[in-house]
Scaffold this motif. Structure first.
Motif, mmCIF file in Angstrom:
data_model
loop_
_atom_site.group_PDB
_atom_site.id
_atom_site.type_symbol
_atom_site.label_atom_id
_atom_site.label_comp_id
_atom_site.label_asym_id
_atom_site.label_seq_id
_atom_site.Cartn_x
_atom_site.Cartn_y
_atom_site.Cartn_z
ATOM 1 N N UNK A 90 0.830 -1.207 0.000
ATOM 2 C CA UNK A 90 0.000 0.000 0.000
ATOM 3 C C UNK A 90 0.866 1.258 0.000
ATOM 4 N N UNK A 91 1.938 1.275 0.794
ATOM 5 C CA UNK A 91 2.834 2.437 0.817
ATOM 6 C C UNK A 91 3.507 2.638 -0.538
ATOM 7 N N UNK A 132 -2.059 -6.023 -9.003
ATOM 8 C CA UNK A 132 -3.494 -5.727 -8.916
ATOM 9 C C UNK A 132 -3.822 -4.977 -7.627
ATOM 10 N N UNK A 133 -3.212 -5.394 -6.531
ATOM 11 C CA UNK A 133 -3.446 -4.701 -5.265
ATOM 12 C C UNK A 133 -2.942 -3.265 -5.338
ATOM 13 N N UNK A 134 -1.742 -3.081 -5.850
ATOM 14 C CA UNK A 134 -1.169 -1.736 -5.936
ATOM 15 C C UNK A 134 -2.008 -0.841 -6.841
ATOM 16 N N UNK A 135 -2.487 -1.379 -7.937
ATOM 17 C CA UNK A 135 -3.356 -0.598 -8.824
ATOM 18 C C UNK A 135 -4.662 -0.235 -8.126
ATOM 19 N N UNK A 136 -5.208 -1.152 -7.342
ATOM 20 C CA UNK A 136 -6.450 -0.863 -6.620
ATOM 21 C C UNK A 136 -6.251 0.185 -5.530
ATOM 22 N N UNK A 137 -5.008 0.360 -5.090
ATOM 23 C CA UNK A 137 -4.676 1.345 -4.061
ATOM 24 C C UNK A 137 -4.211 2.671 -4.652
ATOM 25 N N UNK A 138 -4.327 2.821 -5.979
ATOM 26 C CA UNK A 138 -4.057 4.115 -6.589
ATOM 27 C C UNK A 138 -2.711 4.288 -7.248
ATOM 28 N N UNK A 139 -1.978 3.214 -7.475
ATOM 29 C CA UNK A 139 -0.692 3.345 -8.168
ATOM 30 C C UNK A 139 -0.950 3.829 -9.587
ATOM 31 N N UNK A 140 -0.443 5.003 -9.909
ATOM 32 C CA UNK A 140 -0.640 5.586 -11.234
ATOM 33 C C UNK A 140 0.677 5.536 -11.991
#
Length: 173
Positions: A90-91, A132-140
């Motif tokens: 997440x970080x 997928x998790x990182x993308x769902x947490x806003x990784x642009x």
């Protein structure tokens, strides 16, 4: 280079947090006759935009900013992301979201048990789960995944402790 960037980001974040904590309300009246410092109880403050306190991070085995951790570990024959790895991922997603041009590669690995093809597929599932998790947490940013299966062990020994180290996804900037 990556360590320097991580250290620089940590310093900037610490300075920003301390600067924000020292701002005074422009309408407040300051009492300069008070000489005793006021101590705040920071034990329940959440850190690094994780929603967790310092003790909760330590309980997960994370000292300091989770952004400084670049390896996520997995259980045997699993691509499920555990609580500790979720906090770290997440970080990194937050960092990537704030730095839209950043590129990252997620390298999936497996221990030596299982066939070569199975381990390559398992490493890919692990890397994809993190992406997928990182993308769902806003990784642009551009997230690339690659699997090395059992080909690049972190620990070449043939023990449970070594296998635990080899079941991982490495985050490479």
């Amino acid at each position: 280079m990556n360590r320097k960037l991580g250290l620089l980001l940590t310093i900037v974040l610490a300075l920003t947090v301390s600067a924000c904590g020292n701002k005074k309300d422009s309408g407040a009246v300051s009492d300069t006759t008070t000489t005793a410092p006021v101590s705040e109880d920071t034990s329940n403050q959440t850190l690094f935009n994780t929603g967790l306190t310092a003790q909760e991070l330590r309980d997960l085995g994370i000292e300091g900013d989770p952004l400084n951790y670049k390896v996520l570990y997995f259980e045997y024959n699993s691509s499920a992301i555990d609580r500790r790895s979720t906090v770290i991922a997440k970080r990194h997603a937050q960092y990537l979201g704030a730095n839209g041009g950043a590129r990252v590669t997620l390298e999936g690995h497996a221990d030596e048990r299982g066939t070569r093809d199975y381990n390559l597929a398992l490493g890919e599932r692990r890397a994809q789960a993190v992406a997928e998790f990182m993308n769902s947490e806003g990784a642009q940013s551009t997230i690339q995944t690659i699997s090395y299966g059992e080909e690049r062990p972190a620990d070449p020994a043939h023990t449970e402790a070594a296998w635990q180290q080899n079941r991982r996804v490495e985050i490479k900037y």
